[in-house]
Scaffold this motif. Sequence first.
Motif, PDB file in Angstrom:
ATOM      1  N   GLU A   1       0.836  -1.191   0.000  1.00 54.73           N
ATOM      2  CA  GLU A   1       0.000   0.000   0.000  1.00 54.73           C
ATOM      3  C   GLU A   1       0.878   1.252   0.000  1.00 54.73           C
ATOM      4  OE1 GLU A   1      -3.500   0.165   2.789  1.00 54.73           O
ATOM      5  OE2 GLU A   1      -2.713   2.190   3.082  1.00 54.73           O
ATOM      6  N   VAL A   2       0.664   2.097  -0.983  1.00 54.54           N
ATOM      7  CA  VAL A   2       1.461   3.320  -1.076  1.00 54.54           C
ATOM      8  C   VAL A   2       0.529   4.524  -1.109  1.00 54.54           C
ATOM      9  CG1 VAL A   2       3.155   4.602  -2.417  1.00 54.54           C
ATOM     10  CG2 VAL A   2       3.263   2.114  -2.347  1.00 54.54           C
ATOM     11  N   ASN A   3       0.731   5.431  -0.211  1.00 54.79           N
ATOM     12  CA  ASN A   3      -0.093   6.634  -0.140  1.00 54.79           C
ATOM     13  C   ASN A   3      -1.587   6.285  -0.205  1.00 54.79           C
ATOM     14  OD1 ASN A   3       2.422   7.809  -0.178  1.00 54.79           O
ATOM     15  ND2 ASN A   3       2.308   8.369  -2.343  1.00 54.79           N
ATOM     16  N   ASN A   4      -1.968   5.295   0.585  1.00 54.07           N
ATOM     17  CA  ASN A   4      -3.356   4.850   0.713  1.00 54.07           C
ATOM     18  C   ASN A   4      -3.912   4.172  -0.522  1.00 54.07           C
ATOM     19  OD1 ASN A   4      -3.444   5.916   3.293  1.00 54.07           O
ATOM     20  ND2 ASN A   4      -4.002   7.955   2.487  1.00 54.07           N
TER      21      ASN A   4
ATOM     22  N   MET B   1       3.009  -3.991   3.154  1.00 57.41           N
ATOM     23  CA  MET B   1       3.750  -2.882   3.718  1.00 57.41           C
ATOM     24  C   MET B   1       2.954  -1.601   3.429  1.00 57.41           C
ATOM     25  SD  MET B   1       7.543  -2.431   2.360  1.00 57.41           S
ATOM     26  CE  MET B   1       8.828  -2.551   3.549  1.00 57.41           C
ATOM     27  N   LYS B   2       2.894  -0.711   4.410  1.00 54.54           N
ATOM     28  CA  LYS B   2       2.180   0.556   4.165  1.00 54.54           C
ATOM     29  C   LYS B   2       3.210   1.690   4.095  1.00 54.54           C
ATOM     30  CE  LYS B   2      -2.445  -0.237   6.025  1.00 54.54           C
ATOM     31  NZ  LYS B   2      -2.414  -1.661   6.441  1.00 54.54           N
ATOM     32  N   ILE B   3       3.251   2.313   2.922  1.00 53.15           N
ATOM     33  CA  ILE B   3       4.316   3.291   2.678  1.00 53.15           C
ATOM     34  C   ILE B   3       3.733   4.677   2.429  1.00 53.15           C
ATOM     35  CG2 ILE B   3       6.191   3.898   1.070  1.00 53.15           C
ATOM     36  CD1 ILE B   3       6.352   0.864   0.447  1.00 53.15           C
ATOM     37  N   LYS B   4       4.429   5.675   2.958  1.00 55.26           N
ATOM     38  CA  LYS B   4       4.091   7.060   2.606  1.00 55.26           C
ATOM     39  C   LYS B   4       5.325   7.673   1.947  1.00 55.26           C
ATOM     40  CE  LYS B   4       0.083   8.137   5.067  1.00 55.26           C
ATOM     41  NZ  LYS B   4      -0.405   6.780   4.955  1.00 55.26           N
ATOM     42  N   THR B   5       5.154   8.131   0.723  1.00 57.32           N
ATOM     43  CA  THR B   5       6.336   8.624   0.011  1.00 57.32           C
ATOM     44  C   THR B   5       6.519  10.133   0.143  1.00 57.32           C
ATOM     45  OG1 THR B   5       5.091   8.952  -2.026  1.00 57.32           O
ATOM     46  CG2 THR B   5       6.188   6.827  -1.751  1.00 57.32           C
ATOM     47  N   HIS B   6       5.448  10.842   0.488  1.00 54.93           N
ATOM     48  CA  HIS B   6       5.574  12.301   0.542  1.00 54.93           C
ATOM     49  C   HIS B   6       4.870  12.891   1.759  1.00 54.93           C
ATOM     50  CE1 HIS B   6       6.884  11.588  -3.588  1.00 54.93           C
ATOM     51  NE2 HIS B   6       7.480  12.758  -3.506  1.00 54.93           N
ATOM     52  N   SER B   7       4.963  12.190   2.888  1.00 53.43           N
ATOM     53  CA  SER B   7       4.361  12.742   4.104  1.00 53.43           C
ATOM     54  C   SER B   7       5.187  13.945   4.564  1.00 53.43           C
ATOM     55  CB  SER B   7       4.342  11.682   5.200  1.00 53.43           C
ATOM     56  OG  SER B   7       5.667  11.352   5.547  1.00 53.43           O
ATOM     57  N   GLN B   8       4.613  14.726   5.462  1.00 44.56           N
ATOM     58  CA  GLN B   8       5.334  15.899   5.989  1.00 44.56           C
ATOM     59  C   GLN B   8       6.701  15.500   6.523  1.00 44.56           C
ATOM     60  OE1 GLN B   8       4.620  18.966   5.763  1.00 44.56           O
ATOM     61  NE2 GLN B   8       2.543  18.812   4.970  1.00 44.56           N
ATOM     62  N   ARG B   9       6.692  14.381   7.250  1.00 40.58           N
ATOM     63  CA  ARG B   9       7.929  13.940   7.888  1.00 40.58           C
ATOM     64  C   ARG B   9       9.007  13.609   6.838  1.00 40.58           C
ATOM     65  NH1 ARG B   9       8.462   8.369  10.938  1.00 40.58           N
ATOM     66  NH2 ARG B   9      10.625   8.539  11.630  1.00 40.58           N
ATOM     67  N   VAL B  10       8.551  12.928   5.794  1.00 45.19           N
ATOM     68  CA  VAL B  10       9.496  12.536   4.736  1.00 45.19           C
ATOM     69  C   VAL B  10      10.046  13.775   4.030  1.00 45.19           C
ATOM     70  CG1 VAL B  10       9.619  11.445   2.482  1.00 45.19           C
ATOM     71  CG2 VAL B  10       8.494  10.256   4.365  1.00 45.19           C
ATOM     72  N   ILE B  11       9.146  14.663   3.678  1.00 43.29           N
ATOM     73  CA  ILE B  11       9.580  15.853   2.944  1.00 43.29           C
ATOM     74  C   ILE B  11      10.566  16.658   3.786  1.00 43.29           C
ATOM     75  CG2 ILE B  11       8.785  18.081   2.034  1.00 43.29           C
ATOM     76  CD1 ILE B  11       6.288  16.651   1.036  1.00 43.29           C
TER      77      ILE B  11
ATOM     78  N   GLU C   1       4.919   2.162   7.751  1.00 43.69           N
ATOM     79  CA  GLU C   1       4.157   2.016   8.981  1.00 43.69           C
ATOM     80  C   GLU C   1       4.772   0.941   9.865  1.00 43.69           C
ATOM     81  OE1 GLU C   1      -0.297   2.446   8.656  1.00 43.69           O
ATOM     82  OE2 GLU C   1      -0.156   0.559   9.775  1.00 43.69           O
ATOM     83  N   GLY C   2       4.915   1.243  11.132  1.00 45.07           N
ATOM     84  CA  GLY C   2       5.475   0.270  12.061  1.00 45.07           C
ATOM     85  C   GLY C   2       6.977   0.380  12.224  1.00 45.07           C
ATOM     86  N   LYS C   3       7.626   1.142  11.356  1.00 49.69           N
ATOM     87  CA  LYS C   3       9.074   1.324  11.506  1.00 49.69           C
ATOM     88  C   LYS C   3       9.326   2.693  12.129  1.00 49.69           C
ATOM     89  CE  LYS C   3      10.294  -2.108   8.479  1.00 49.69           C
ATOM     90  NZ  LYS C   3      10.447  -3.406   9.032  1.00 49.69           N
ATOM     91  N   PRO C   4      10.102   2.718  13.200  1.00 50.62           N
ATOM     92  CA  PRO C   4      10.334   3.999  13.866  1.00 50.62           C
ATOM     93  C   PRO C   4      11.133   4.976  12.997  1.00 50.62           C
ATOM     94  CG  PRO C   4      11.678   2.238  14.850  1.00 50.62           C
ATOM     95  CD  PRO C   4      10.743   1.588  13.894  1.00 50.62           C
TER      96      PRO C   4
END
Lengths: 154, 573
Positions: B6-9, B71-81, B54-57
Amino acid sequence: MLKNIDTIINKFTNSNRDNLIPILQEIQNTYGYLSEDSIVSVSKHFDLPTSKIYGIATFYDQFIFQPKGKYHILLCNGTSCHVSGSKKILKEIEKILKIKDGETTSDGIFSIQSVNCMGACSLSPVISVNGKFYSKVNLIEIKKIIKFYQTKEK
Amino acid sequence: MIIDIEVNNKTIKAKRGETILSALNSNGIKVPTLCHIDGFVPTGACRICVVEVEGKPNLIPSCSYPVEEWMKIKTHSQRVIKARKTIVELLLANHPNDCLYCERNGNCELQKLAEELNIRERKYSNEREKLKIDPSCSSIIKESDKCILCGRCIRVCEEIQGITTYDFAKINNRHIISTSFNKPLNISNCILCGQCIMVCPTGALHERNNIDKIQQALNVINKHVVVFYSPTISVSLAEEFNMKPGKNISGIINAALRKIGFNKVFDSTFATDVYIIEQTKELIYRIENNINLPLFTSNCPAWIKYAEEYFPEILTNISKCKSPQQIMGSIVKEIYSEENNIPVNDIITVSIEPCTAKKFESQREEMTNNGISDVDIAITTRELAQLIRLHGIDLQNIEEEIADFPYHTRSSAGKLTSISGGTAEAILRTLNYKITGKELEDLKISELRNNKSVKEIKIKIGKTNVGIAVISSMSKAGDFIKTLPKRKDLHLIEIMACPCGCVNGGGQPIKADTKDIKSRIKSIYDIDRKELIKVAHKNPQVIELYSKHLDNLSEEEKQKVLFTNYSKRDVLL
Ligand code: SF4
Ligand code: SF4
Ligand code: FES
Ligand code: FES
């Protein structure tokens, strides 16, 4: 000279890379520096390009790549000395002698090498010239120290 | 095996075992990278490619982390950017502020990242002493201040070329990439192939730019400036001007070069045909007398430098023929100048090449006659594009023209030399004709037309079962040469430094990807399919050059125009 380098290298019979630093150390202890010839021999032994051996060696403060000068200046760059301005001292030495850290003057008289904590933090910044310690060195002091050795040579 | 992640929902498909980055890319999701090179083992050094899982600190570098089911991935979340932004800000803290004057202005990955991440001020400032530029080399310039230590150059040089000119080093308490003993590039083992330039994200490595030299040459009254371009140029310039990658635009190039002000425009493929004919003669001589076999090709100057450094014992096996660039230059300076009564001192020769090593070759002492160089100025495809822009020429709106008489005709065999395997194919065509008096039944030699880095075939020509090997990239060439003592069945070995040959040369447009290179290759094979003259020995102007000039030259004069020698080079390997 080359022959002796081979003797050192051959003491370490396998070319396991863990032996790289010990071999370089022994060469440096024997000859005072790591020459091009010695790095070429080591590179053949490990079947690695010389650029890699040289690159790795540069990350260890202990290695130098030119024969030491008659007066070898060690300059502490440990945390304490760094905080009390060792970098400025280094710049000053480099300016006076017109060489960079790790180099030797073309007349072979002086060389500089910056190293990690020399164990005299309370006296920082510290330098030593051929083993003689100078503590709490400042920009005026360092000029005098170098001048002293320069006049000795005249 | 295909799995879901799952990437960006959104659920997307990924192959088990592939990296997160590769799954994202094949689903059209872009994540920036710096240290990553397609097809190379990841190092995970720069961390610009991080994503949130998700699930990885901690944030995870996508280039080096494999996908896992669901795996649940966010490629452009605030934190990542924010993390990416900080990485770039830190890189910029150590970076000079001179984009405007940089060779890669407008074409730099760091610049692009700063823009994408909306960095509008210098957040950290690290006052550092400027590092010296290494200007020693005729082909490549290194500007250490602009290096972001991504290590891409080191890996390409080591893994593709087996050279390892550079490695990381700590000199004067600064981390840099350094040659062995931090020597200037001109006395290092670098073969100047330029493959490192192709991967460098910044202006830290670039070719020696000769545009000013050309401008000066064009400005001197009474100088006769002659330009010629290598077979590859016509299929690799188009994409610099938003035309279809690989499109053959030789007619447009001829017209543009005239507009720029060159007095004569020749096609170096003409000289390539001469090279093919001469090398074939040499091969026949060696086969008949059974000496210095196998014969190695000599059109790649990076390969020649490699042989001089790593395998001096095989230099006698390398063809004595100058490369097509040098043959073209010496034909202009020795024959054209006399025929047209132009004093050789008034001629300036400019050569356009897909290659950075050609600059070095043109400056070699062996390539001069009484102090006069065959080729005065060599530029890359990239510099040609720049020159065209400088002169404001709109390639989309000019009429095609043909190159200048008498060096305007070419065979498609000459064109083939742009591709790894093409020189061998071209030589085999002429070899068969010279030995049997007939053309090969099938001119296309399919076994030599694939992108493998080592290809071998045997072809029966006359009484000889001719053994041919074709290699591109120096690491493969080195391995192959080491096996030669056991091989008695080989007659001809074609070697090129750049993978796939000149179509992928170190002087080609930076933006090109594998697809573009395939288009260039296809375009060359199309030319060969459609062309009427498919063999070097049928090039009409070449035939005339032989009957009018070359055949009447003394051995000594011929030596000057066509041949050369190489010798051992002492560098730290
Ligand atoms: S030009 Fe080629 S040989 Fe030289 S450093 Fe770059 S990749 Fe290595
Ligand atoms: S020179 Fe370029 S490719 Fe090489 S490490 Fe520096 S930035 Fe990366
Ligand atoms: S830091 Fe210099 S002596 Fe300890
Ligand atoms: S691109 Fe992934 S860590 Fe550099």
